[in-house]
Design a protein around this motif. Sequence first.
Motif, short mmCIF file in Angstrom:
data_model
loop_
_atom_site.label_atom_id
_atom_site.label_comp_id
_atom_site.label_asym_id
_atom_site.label_seq_id
_atom_site.Cartn_x
_atom_site.Cartn_y
_atom_site.Cartn_z
N TYR A 101 2.56 11.59 -2.67
CA TYR A 101 3.17 10.26 -2.80
C TYR A 101 4.67 10.42 -3.08
CZ TYR A 101 3.72 5.33 -3.93
OH TYR A 101 4.11 4.01 -3.93
N ILE B 53 15.76 -13.66 -1.50
CA ILE B 53 15.93 -14.37 -0.22
C ILE B 53 14.94 -15.54 -0.21
CG2 ILE B 53 15.64 -14.19 2.30
CD1 ILE B 53 18.15 -12.71 1.22
N ARG C 260 -10.51 -1.63 -3.13
CA ARG C 260 -9.66 -0.50 -3.53
C ARG C 260 -10.39 0.30 -4.62
NH1 ARG C 260 -3.94 -0.20 -6.31
NH2 ARG C 260 -3.72 2.04 -6.13
N GLY D 107 10.71 -1.60 -6.53
CA GLY D 107 9.58 -2.46 -6.15
C GLY D 107 8.41 -2.33 -7.11
N THR D 108 7.25 -1.99 -6.56
CA THR D 108 6.03 -1.81 -7.36
C THR D 108 6.31 -1.06 -8.66
OG1 THR D 108 4.49 -1.84 -5.50
CG2 THR D 108 3.87 -0.48 -7.37
N CYS E 224 0.12 6.38 -10.20
CA CYS E 224 -0.25 6.44 -8.79
C CYS E 224 -1.64 7.06 -8.65
CB CYS E 224 0.78 7.30 -8.09
SG CYS E 224 0.68 7.23 -6.34
N ASP E 225 -2.38 6.60 -7.64
CA ASP E 225 -3.72 7.15 -7.37
C ASP E 225 -3.67 8.27 -6.35
OD1 ASP E 225 -4.68 5.16 -8.87
OD2 ASP E 225 -5.67 4.06 -7.26
N GLU F 33 17.43 -7.56 -3.09
CA GLU F 33 16.28 -7.29 -3.97
C GLU F 33 16.28 -8.31 -5.12
OE1 GLU F 33 13.44 -5.38 -4.41
OE2 GLU F 33 13.37 -6.58 -6.24
N ALA F 34 15.11 -8.92 -5.29
CA ALA F 34 14.98 -9.95 -6.33
C ALA F 34 15.08 -9.36 -7.74
CB ALA F 34 13.65 -10.68 -6.16
N GLY G 199 14.02 -6.75 0.27
CA GLY G 199 13.22 -5.91 -0.63
C GLY G 199 13.82 -4.54 -0.83
N MET H 98 0.99 5.17 1.06
CA MET H 98 1.90 4.14 1.57
C MET H 98 3.29 4.66 1.91
SD MET H 98 1.07 0.39 0.35
CE MET H 98 2.00 -0.17 1.75
N LEU I 8 10.34 1.12 -2.04
CA LEU I 8 10.37 2.36 -1.25
C LEU I 8 10.65 2.08 0.23
CD1 LEU I 8 7.36 3.95 -3.09
CD2 LEU I 8 9.57 5.10 -2.82
N ALA I 9 10.15 0.94 0.72
CA ALA I 9 10.34 0.60 2.13
C ALA I 9 11.78 0.19 2.40
CB ALA I 9 9.38 -0.51 2.54
N TRP J 151 8.37 -3.08 -11.25
CA TRP J 151 7.73 -4.26 -11.88
C TRP J 151 6.50 -3.91 -12.70
CZ3 TRP J 151 10.60 -8.47 -11.73
CH2 TRP J 151 11.43 -8.73 -10.64
C1 LIG Z 1 -0.08 -1.05 -9.67
C2 LIG Z 1 0.04 -0.51 -8.29
C3 LIG Z 1 -0.36 0.79 -8.02
C4 LIG Z 1 -0.20 1.31 -6.74
N1 LIG Z 1 -0.64 2.58 -6.49
C5 LIG Z 1 -0.51 3.09 -5.24
C6 LIG Z 1 -0.98 4.39 -4.93
O1 LIG Z 1 -1.55 5.05 -5.77
N2 LIG Z 1 -0.80 4.87 -3.69
C7 LIG Z 1 -0.20 4.13 -2.71
O2 LIG Z 1 -0.06 4.61 -1.59
N3 LIG Z 1 0.24 2.89 -2.98
C8 LIG Z 1 0.09 2.36 -4.20
N4 LIG Z 1 0.49 1.08 -4.45
C9 LIG Z 1 1.08 0.30 -3.36
C10 LIG Z 1 2.61 0.24 -3.49
O3 LIG Z 1 2.95 -1.10 -3.46
C11 LIG Z 1 3.26 1.04 -2.38
O4 LIG Z 1 2.87 2.39 -2.48
C12 LIG Z 1 4.79 0.99 -2.32
O5 LIG Z 1 5.38 1.05 -3.57
C13 LIG Z 1 5.24 -0.22 -1.55
O6 LIG Z 1 6.62 -0.20 -1.38
P1 LIG Z 1 7.34 -1.42 -0.65
O7 LIG Z 1 8.78 -1.14 -0.70
O8 LIG Z 1 6.71 -1.65 0.67
O9 LIG Z 1 6.96 -2.71 -1.50
P2 LIG Z 1 7.27 -3.04 -3.01
O10 LIG Z 1 7.32 -1.82 -3.82
O11 LIG Z 1 6.34 -4.11 -3.41
O12 LIG Z 1 8.75 -3.62 -2.95
C14 LIG Z 1 9.03 -4.88 -2.41
C15 LIG Z 1 10.25 -5.41 -3.09
O13 LIG Z 1 10.66 -6.60 -2.42
C16 LIG Z 1 11.16 -7.49 -3.36
N5 LIG Z 1 11.06 -8.83 -2.79
C17 LIG Z 1 9.96 -9.51 -2.40
N6 LIG Z 1 10.29 -10.70 -1.89
C18 LIG Z 1 11.63 -10.77 -1.96
C19 LIG Z 1 12.58 -11.77 -1.60
N7 LIG Z 1 12.19 -12.94 -1.05
N8 LIG Z 1 13.90 -11.53 -1.80
C20 LIG Z 1 14.32 -10.35 -2.35
N9 LIG Z 1 13.47 -9.38 -2.72
C21 LIG Z 1 12.14 -9.59 -2.53
C22 LIG Z 1 10.28 -7.32 -4.57
O14 LIG Z 1 10.95 -7.72 -5.75
C23 LIG Z 1 10.02 -5.82 -4.55
O15 LIG Z 1 10.90 -5.14 -5.38
C24 LIG Z 1 0.34 0.52 -5.71
C25 LIG Z 1 0.70 -0.80 -5.97
C26 LIG Z 1 0.55 -1.31 -7.25
C27 LIG Z 1 0.95 -2.74 -7.50
#
Ligand SMILES: Cc1cc2nc3c(=O)[nH]c(=O)nc-3n(C[C@H](O)[C@H](O)[C@H](O)COP(=O)(O)OP(=O)(O)OC[C@H]3O[C@@H](n4cnc5c(N)ncnc54)[C@H](O)[C@@H]3O)c2cc1C
Length: 533
Positions: A61, A108, A328, A42-43, A54-55, A35-36, A12, A437, A15-16, A46
């Motif tokens: 954030y 993956i 939420r 990520g979020t 963002c909220d 990354e897919a 992935g 997050m 941000l993480a 897509w």
């Molecule tokens: C519409 C929306 C609004 C949001 N608003 C807020 C907010 O206001 N405040 C807040 O704190 N959080 C919010 N969030 C939560 C948000 O997901 C997190 O804040 C943060 O972006 C998460 O980051 P991440 O890297 O953990 O996950 P993600 O951003 O989901 O990234 C994960 C990545 O992993 C990739 N992936 C998954 N499976 C695979 C695989 N098998 N192989 C390769 N790549 C893969 C995906 O393509 C994706 O790009 C929101 C989420 C959404 C959907």
Amino acid sequence: MSNTSFDAVIVGGGLAGLYALHRLRGLGFKVRVYEAGSGVGGTWFWNRYPGARCDVESMEYSYSFSNDLQQEWKWPERYGTQPEILRYINHVAERFDLMRDVQLDTRIVSAVFDEGANRWTLTTDKGETVTAPFCIMAAGNLSTPRVPDFKGLERFEGNWYHTGLWPKEGVDFTGQRVGVIGTGSSGVQMIPHIARQASHLHVFQRTANFSLPARNAPLDPEKEREHKATYVDRRRAAYDTPFGIAGYLPPTKSALEATPEERERAYEAKWAEGGSISFLYSFNDLLVNKEANDTASEFVRNKIRGIVKDPATAELLAPKDHPIGTKRLCLDTNYYETYNRANVTLVDARRAPIEEITTRGLRTRDAGYEFDSIVFATGFDAMTGALREIDVRGVGDEKLADKWAAGPRTYLGLMVAGFPNMFVITGPGSPGVKSQMILAIEQHTDWIAGCLEKMRAAGFARIEATEESETRWVEHVNAVADSTLYPLANSWYVGANIPGKPRVFMPYVGGVHTYTRKCNEIARKGYEGFALS
Ligand SMILES: Cc1cc2nc3c(=O)[nH]c(=O)nc-3n(C[C@H](O)[C@H](O)[C@H](O)COP(=O)(O)OP(=O)(O)OC[C@H]3O[C@@H](n4cnc5c(N)ncnc54)[C@H](O)[C@@H]3O)c2cc1C
């Protein structure tokens, strides 16, 4: 590039994943991110639907790991829009030279642990294999979009979209008849925007959600200056708060101790201020005492009744099946006002469920509708979807999907017993989704990095959560949830939006402060509850 080996592989590039790459690279680890998507973010890569935002306030954030970065970056508005946040993430990737270790367009599909070698072998959708002693799952909690399996979707002759898979080039709905299905956070943000373009918009609502005004505005330069002057202290203070956001005074008074007038004044002030945490901080018992919560829920229902002119539509929009804050809590700009437009119709999809998609639109139990476009704002297979889609196999070839068949089990949301050397960032059982997050991501990643550093120094090759510590943690997560009102809602926190998904409360709602202290204490005690060898 077959059989490549690294010190750690990260699944992935949101941000993480990006922060984990930066952090582990800093320890001298050879790391690769898969990354897919065709870009990082990520979020925010897509979810490009109109109005995506963002909220959490933009000054909060954002990453805290580099003070230069947080001082130099300028957020234009109180809440970041999707394009701004994506621009920020790409800036971070460039600034810290991350992209050379990110492989895009690569999913993956499996991750298998070799017990003899203490190594993970991951396979991509291109048939490439890669091995590493450590596998870091940064695959996201809201990254598996879910389109309900309505009969007939394949025969729809118009266009259809999911908010979480929005086309990069955008969509122009001008003059179109549009149907939006779903009124969760994405729907609430998007509906006012589509309503301004569509000739007619039908919104299909199964569950009414509470939404509060965001009160978005250009970022006040004086506030920005003040915030930046105390950024480091504020970030530190955020770890000592329930939601990982500093700057809100924790409430000390029960809603039931206040007079009706005091309550009304408090809620009015928060309504005017905007923001969800601020509102939930009106009193100290809104999330634990139903009677207290009823006062806040009724306040917002009355606001809805005051804004929406048609009484039947207002009643339908006023949530009555869950206490405010237990799903939420949405933030909006003109969401309820949108239903006063002549070109917007709310359809009660609970009373008359959608039965099928037709060539021209859809049919509910009661009526047929014709659309040029249908938009699914139906959310995600939250918290476990991304990991369950990967064929993850641990000790004894045990499948993670089987282990989690009755609901996810983790220790601290960070590790799963039977899956050594596999870490999860903001996994189920952590407070991740119930917090700011990015703070949760940094906290998890720093903890993991600290653990890997200590393992390396002590010569350990393997770490694993014990069954006992995992069981105790799962019980604790449930006990904490049961002491609150959260389980009363049919939310994605309990998997209620996915038919057949076991109903288990997945996030840890004991607060970021409690959780962070616990993680630090466990590390200090030599990783109590983990087996190291
Ligand atoms: C519409 C929306 C609004 C949001 N608003 C807020 C907010 O206001 N405040 C807040 O704190 N959080 C919010 N969030 C939560 C948000 O997901 C997190 O804040 C943060 O972006 C998460 O980051 P991440 O890297 O953990 O996950 P993600 O951003 O989901 O990234 C994960 C990545 O992993 C990739 N992936 C998954 N499976 C695979 C695989 N098998 N192989 C390769 N790549 C893969 C995906 O393509 C994706 O790009 C929101 C989420 C959404 C959907």
